[in-house]
Design a protein around this motif. Structure first.
Motif, PDB file in Angstrom:
ATOM      1  N   LYS A  73       3.930  -3.854  -3.627  1.00  0.00           N
ATOM      2  CA  LYS A  73       2.391  -4.532  -3.117  1.00  0.00           C
ATOM      3  C   LYS A  73       2.407  -5.361  -2.424  1.00  0.00           C
ATOM      4  N   LYS A  74       3.227  -6.699  -2.752  1.00  0.00           N
ATOM      5  CA  LYS A  74       3.301  -7.866  -1.352  1.00  0.00           C
ATOM      6  C   LYS A  74       3.950  -6.861   0.540  1.00  0.00           C
ATOM      7  N   GLU A  75       4.654  -5.418   0.128  1.00  0.00           N
ATOM      8  CA  GLU A  75       5.104  -4.963   1.400  1.00  0.00           C
ATOM      9  C   GLU A  75       3.801  -4.264   2.094  1.00  0.00           C
ATOM     10  N   TYR A  76       3.582  -3.495   0.698  1.00  0.00           N
ATOM     11  CA  TYR A  76       2.338  -1.814   1.479  1.00  0.00           C
ATOM     12  C   TYR A  76       1.309  -2.197   0.275  1.00  0.00           C
ATOM     13  N   PRO A  77       0.526  -3.085   0.968  1.00  0.00           N
ATOM     14  CA  PRO A  77      -0.746  -3.405  -0.240  1.00  0.00           C
ATOM     15  C   PRO A  77      -1.441  -1.903  -0.101  1.00  0.00           C
ATOM     16  N   ASP A  78      -1.409  -1.202   0.916  1.00  0.00           N
ATOM     17  CA  ASP A  78      -2.076  -0.613   0.723  1.00  0.00           C
ATOM     18  C   ASP A  78      -1.579   1.279   0.189  1.00  0.00           C
ATOM     19  N   ILE A  79      -0.360   1.109  -0.967  1.00  0.00           N
ATOM     20  CA  ILE A  79      -0.254   2.290  -1.525  1.00  0.00           C
ATOM     21  C   ILE A  79      -0.402   1.389  -2.370  1.00  0.00           C
ATOM     22  N   MET A  80      -1.520   3.437  -3.054  1.00  0.00           N
ATOM     23  CA  MET A  80      -1.989   3.129  -4.860  1.00  0.00           C
ATOM     24  C   MET A  80      -0.994   3.641  -4.975  1.00  0.00           C
ATOM     25  N   ILE A  81      -0.651   2.708  -6.394  1.00  0.00           N
ATOM     26  CA  ILE A  81       0.517   2.968  -7.309  1.00  0.00           C
ATOM     27  C   ILE A  81      -0.428   3.219  -8.442  1.00  0.00           C
ATOM     28  N   VAL A  82       0.268   4.519  -9.444  1.00  0.00           N
ATOM     29  CA  VAL A  82      -0.478   5.150 -10.326  1.00  0.00           C
ATOM     30  C   VAL A  82       1.137   4.718 -11.557  1.00  0.00           C
ATOM     31  N   VAL A  83       0.522   4.527 -12.607  1.00  0.00           N
ATOM     32  CA  VAL A  83       1.855   4.102 -13.399  1.00  0.00           C
ATOM     33  C   VAL A  83       1.519   5.316 -15.014  1.00  0.00           C
ATOM     34  N   ASP A  84       2.206   5.757 -15.266  1.00  0.00           N
ATOM     35  CA  ASP A  84       2.145   6.235 -16.502  1.00  0.00           C
ATOM     36  C   ASP A  84       2.957   5.407 -17.904  1.00  0.00           C
ATOM     37  N   THR A  85       1.656   4.798 -18.657  1.00  0.00           N
ATOM     38  CA  THR A  85       1.777   4.552 -19.783  1.00  0.00           C
ATOM     39  C   THR A  85       1.586   5.345 -21.284  1.00  0.00           C
ATOM     40  N   VAL A  86       2.241   6.849 -20.848  1.00  0.00           N
ATOM     41  CA  VAL A  86       1.886   7.653 -22.363  1.00  0.00           C
ATOM     42  C   VAL A  86       2.423   6.918 -23.433  1.00  0.00           C
ATOM     43  N   SER A  87       3.653   6.999 -23.683  1.00  0.00           N
ATOM     44  CA  SER A  87       4.221   6.461 -24.225  1.00  0.00           C
ATOM     45  C   SER A  87       4.237   5.089 -24.737  1.00  0.00           C
TER      46      SER A  87
END
Ligand SMILES: Cc1ncc(COP(=O)(O)O)c(C=O)c1O
Length: 358
Positions: free
Chosen positions: A152-166
């Protein structure tokens, strides 16, 4: 059918009092009673995850969020971090959605690290990044707070998706600290509920992005989901009301225990399992320092028959998991998630010890 305690990495056992919630009489999903139930659930989820971010509960298992990612987040090109079967599923799903996606492939058993991601993002023109926090196929936990903050610091426009299913509901998942745009999970793992619901924690920026992406589908349209909630405080389509009752009840239990204490309990179960393994000459599969706190993957370096172990454990009322895919018989997995306690895990480990004569 005799019940076996599910010490597999999901679904896990559901307490009888939680199961019973599903026998409440049905209510219409367009009435005030449902609105009260559902807004109460969203409020409790925001408290549990210590966030004011947008949250929705979908009647679908966690994989729907991979389709949501492909259809709502990816404008031109995504980078999917792949270090096991479920992170690979995210890569394949984004592709199935007709989007351009590259994979940052890391050996099974290894974690994704901030420097690897930053290196790979350089000049790649990616608009979306997907990471699995807890790879259930390998028992590896990647440092997503550090990864997301660095990206986010370097690429604020990239959308980050995190899988926390387990992991969400067991491991400490902090959406605001992580600052990812979508964090998703399923109910059948650390929430210790029946399968069938998934939860998504979504940033305002993710909704802005979704507005710019055509072809979001119908059931998977994030804008439709959150617009409906803003207007009616309900779900756009018929939800599984019975599971919502169970979720509401379980959230009361989770809030009473607190996210921090649930994390400590899961950590204690993981540490106990790892210590037991090491004490008995069983090697730990994941890279050191990156072991999951909800599922422990152990190497089958004693060359035992894992199928036979599970049969013997079954007679004693337990079930664990063999290794996943290519890791079958090379590893085995113990899921210590949800409402299990260290005492119950100790009892499982003593039974394995007894069966194997360790
Ligand atoms: C890390 C991870 N991601 C995604 C999934 C898929 O979730 P679901 O089965 O709820 O669709 C799983 C299921 O085991 C998982 O462990």
């Amino acid at each position: 059918m005799a019940h076996k305690r599910l010490l597999i990495p999901g679904p896990t056992d559901v307490l009888p009092e939680v199961l019973l919630q599903q026998t409440k009489p049905m209510i219409g999903h367009r009435g005030d009673d449902y609105t009260k139930l559902y807004t109460g659930i969203i409020d409790k989820l925001q408290k549990y995850f210590n966030t004011k971010r947008n949250i929705t509960v979908l009647t679908a298992s966690g994989t729907i969020w991979m389709d949501i990612t492909g259809r709502n987040m990816v404008k031109k090109k995504a980078l999917a971090c792949v270090n096991g079967a479920f992170s690979e599923r995210m890569y394949l799903t984004i592709k199935d959605c007709g989007k351009d996606v590259d994979a940052l492939v890391v050996d099974w058993g290894k974690a994704i690290k901030p420097e690897m991601v930053l290196e790979r993002l350089k000049g790649g023109n990616y608009d979306t990044l997907a990471i699995c926090q807890n790879e259930t196929s390998t028992g590896v936990r990647s440092p997503v707070n550090e990864i997301c903050q660095a990206v986010k610091k370097e690429y604020p426009d990239i959308m980050i998706v995190v899988d926390t299913v387990s992991s969400a509901g067991g491991d400490l998942i902090e959406p605001d600290v992580m600052n990812a745009d979508i964090v998703f999970t399923s109910t059948q793992k650390c929430f210790a509920l029946p399968p069938g619901l998934s939860i998504g924690i979504v940033s305002d920026a993710a909704l802005e992005r979704a507005k710019q992406v055509p072809g979001r589908g119908h059931y998977t349209d994030l804008i439709a989901i959150f617009d409906y909630y803003a207007k009616k405080q309900q779900n756009p389509t018929t939800p599984n009301v019975s599971l919502m009752y169970a979720l509401d009840y379980q959230l009361n239990r989770m809030l009473a225990e607190t996210a921090q204490k649930r994390y400590e309990r899961h950590l204690a179960m993981a540490e106990m399992t790892r210590k037991w393994a090491t004490d008995h000459g069983i090697e730990i599969f994941p890279e050191k320092g990156y072991e999951s706190v909800t599922v422990t993957t152990l190497k089958n370096n004693l060359n035992k028959n894992i199928g036979d172990l599970n049969k013997a454990l079954g007679k004693r009322g337990f079930q664990i998991s063999n290794g996943y895919g290519a890791l079958k018989d090379k590893t085995f997995r113990i899921g210590h998630m949800g409402d299990w306690t260290p005492d119950e895990i100790r009892s499982l480990l003593l039974n394995i010890e007894d069966i194997w004569g360790l």
